[in-house]
Write a protein that holds these residues in place. Structure first.
Motif, PDB file in Angstrom:
ATOM      1  N   VAL A   1      26.706  32.552  47.489  1.00 16.56           N
ATOM      2  CA  VAL A   1      27.872  32.015  46.786  1.00 16.56           C
ATOM      3  C   VAL A   1      28.906  31.635  47.845  1.00 16.56           C
ATOM      4  O   VAL A   1      29.604  32.514  48.374  1.00 16.56           O
ATOM      5  CB  VAL A   1      28.447  33.049  45.794  1.00 16.56           C
ATOM      6  CG1 VAL A   1      29.632  32.464  45.038  1.00 16.56           C
ATOM      7  CG2 VAL A   1      27.370  33.522  44.834  1.00 16.56           C
TER       8      VAL A   1
ATOM      9  N   GLY B   1      32.381  32.897  47.248  1.00 16.80           N
ATOM     10  CA  GLY B   1      32.443  34.306  46.879  1.00 16.80           C
ATOM     11  C   GLY B   1      32.944  35.185  48.006  1.00 16.80           C
ATOM     12  O   GLY B   1      32.696  34.938  49.183  1.00 16.80           O
TER      13      GLY B   1
ATOM     14  N   SER C   1      33.258  39.430  48.802  1.00 13.89           N
ATOM     15  CA  SER C   1      32.981  40.789  48.328  1.00 13.89           C
ATOM     16  C   SER C   1      34.137  41.727  48.650  1.00 13.89           C
ATOM     17  O   SER C   1      34.409  42.664  47.933  1.00 13.89           O
ATOM     18  CB  SER C   1      31.676  41.324  48.916  1.00 13.89           C
ATOM     19  OG  SER C   1      31.764  41.374  50.315  1.00 13.89           O
TER      20      SER C   1
ATOM     21  N   TYR D   1      31.776  40.565  42.746  1.00 12.17           N
ATOM     22  CA  TYR D   1      32.399  39.778  43.804  1.00 12.17           C
ATOM     23  C   TYR D   1      33.571  39.002  43.231  1.00 12.17           C
ATOM     24  O   TYR D   1      33.802  38.983  42.013  1.00 12.17           O
ATOM     25  CB  TYR D   1      31.395  38.833  44.482  1.00 12.17           C
ATOM     26  CG  TYR D   1      30.716  37.851  43.559  1.00 12.17           C
ATOM     27  CD1 TYR D   1      31.190  36.554  43.422  1.00 12.17           C
ATOM     28  CD2 TYR D   1      29.586  38.212  42.839  1.00 12.17           C
ATOM     29  CE1 TYR D   1      30.568  35.648  42.586  1.00 12.17           C
ATOM     30  CE2 TYR D   1      28.960  37.314  42.004  1.00 12.17           C
ATOM     31  CZ  TYR D   1      29.457  36.030  41.877  1.00 12.17           C
ATOM     32  OH  TYR D   1      28.828  35.143  41.040  1.00 12.17           O
TER      33      TYR D   1
ATOM     34  N   ILE E   1      35.637  35.185  43.317  1.00 11.04           N
ATOM     35  CA  ILE E   1      35.617  33.780  43.740  1.00 11.04           C
ATOM     36  C   ILE E   1      37.047  33.268  43.768  1.00 11.04           C
ATOM     37  O   ILE E   1      37.916  33.762  43.046  1.00 11.04           O
ATOM     38  CB  ILE E   1      34.756  32.894  42.813  1.00 11.04           C
ATOM     39  CG1 ILE E   1      35.240  32.959  41.371  1.00 11.04           C
ATOM     40  CG2 ILE E   1      33.302  33.245  42.926  1.00 11.04           C
ATOM     41  CD1 ILE E   1      34.710  31.858  40.507  1.00 11.04           C
TER      42      ILE E   1
ATOM     43  N   ARG F   1      33.968  38.565  39.375  1.00 12.84           N
ATOM     44  CA  ARG F   1      32.682  38.398  38.690  1.00 12.84           C
ATOM     45  C   ARG F   1      31.954  39.737  38.761  1.00 12.84           C
ATOM     46  O   ARG F   1      31.764  40.287  39.841  1.00 12.84           O
ATOM     47  CB  ARG F   1      31.820  37.323  39.361  1.00 12.84           C
ATOM     48  CG  ARG F   1      32.507  36.027  39.669  1.00 12.84           C
ATOM     49  CD  ARG F   1      33.171  35.373  38.490  1.00 12.84           C
ATOM     50  NE  ARG F   1      32.202  34.864  37.542  1.00 12.84           N
ATOM     51  CZ  ARG F   1      32.469  34.671  36.251  1.00 12.84           C
ATOM     52  NH1 ARG F   1      33.632  34.971  35.762  1.00 12.84           N
ATOM     53  NH2 ARG F   1      31.551  34.199  35.450  1.00 12.84           N
TER      54      ARG F   1
END
Length: 189
Positions: A49, A52, A54, A92, A94, A104
């Protein structure tokens, strides 16, 4: 004389075309066996991603583990329709185009795919879907390429690497995308 030569040439081309089709059908039957309309596959994969994150304090490349279950119905050896189901096994964040952060959590991605065998055992799929997640749902446009490797025997088992691209959008605007690579174990019946 030209009409006779044209007619003979036309008949010759028809015969060659039908023989080529028979050879192609025979090659597919050797690879797949007789046409089995149903296929189910369990897929293990990892998704990349690009947008993305983390850990917001330490942004890194985000690779998320996924697990999926696919079902396909084959109308012929070349054409199928399928349902792909995938669960992302990670949380994670975004960053949207408005620079908002959206979390998400274990998102589910499902899609209905039209599938076509573009080369010997190479299958291209394309279709719409949805990403369902507790914070925000997205529309998904998905395209995939897979290559079946039949396992010897008449059991209908195969090992299939899958590469898929998903564009996730909301209100007609692309929000983020994902690239997933997985390995599937499939069974035709």
């Amino acid at each position: 004389m030209k009409k006779i030569i044209s007619t003979i040439l036309f008949i010759f081309l028809l015969i060659q075309n039908s023989q080529a089709q028979e050879t192609e059908i025979h090659a597919r039957e050797e690879a797949h066996g007789k046409l089995k309309h149903h296929r189910i596959a369990l897929i293990w994969g990892h998704g990349y991603v690009p947008k993305g994150i983390s850990n917001p304090d330490n942004p890194q490349v985000l690779i998320i583990p996924t697990i999926g279950l696919d079902y396909e119905y084959f109308f012929s050896h070349r054409f199928a329709i399928g349902i792909t189901n995938e669960l992302e096994l990670s949380n994670y964040i975004i960053e949207t185009k408005e620079f908002n952060e959206l979390e998400r959590e274990y998102a589910y991605v499902g899609a209905i795919m039209a599938m076509f065998e573009v080369g010997h055992l190479f299958i291209l799929g394309i279709g719409p879907g949805v990403e369902i997640e507790k914070n925000h749902n997205f529309f998904v446009g998905k395209i995939s390429l897979e290559r079946e490797f039949p396992i010897m025997g008449e059991g209908g088992w195969d090992v299939t690497p899958v590469l898929a691209y998903e564009l996730k959008s909301s209100n007609g605007h692309g929000v983020y995308d994902a690239l997933t690579f997985g390995i599937g174990i499939g069974k035709r019946f």
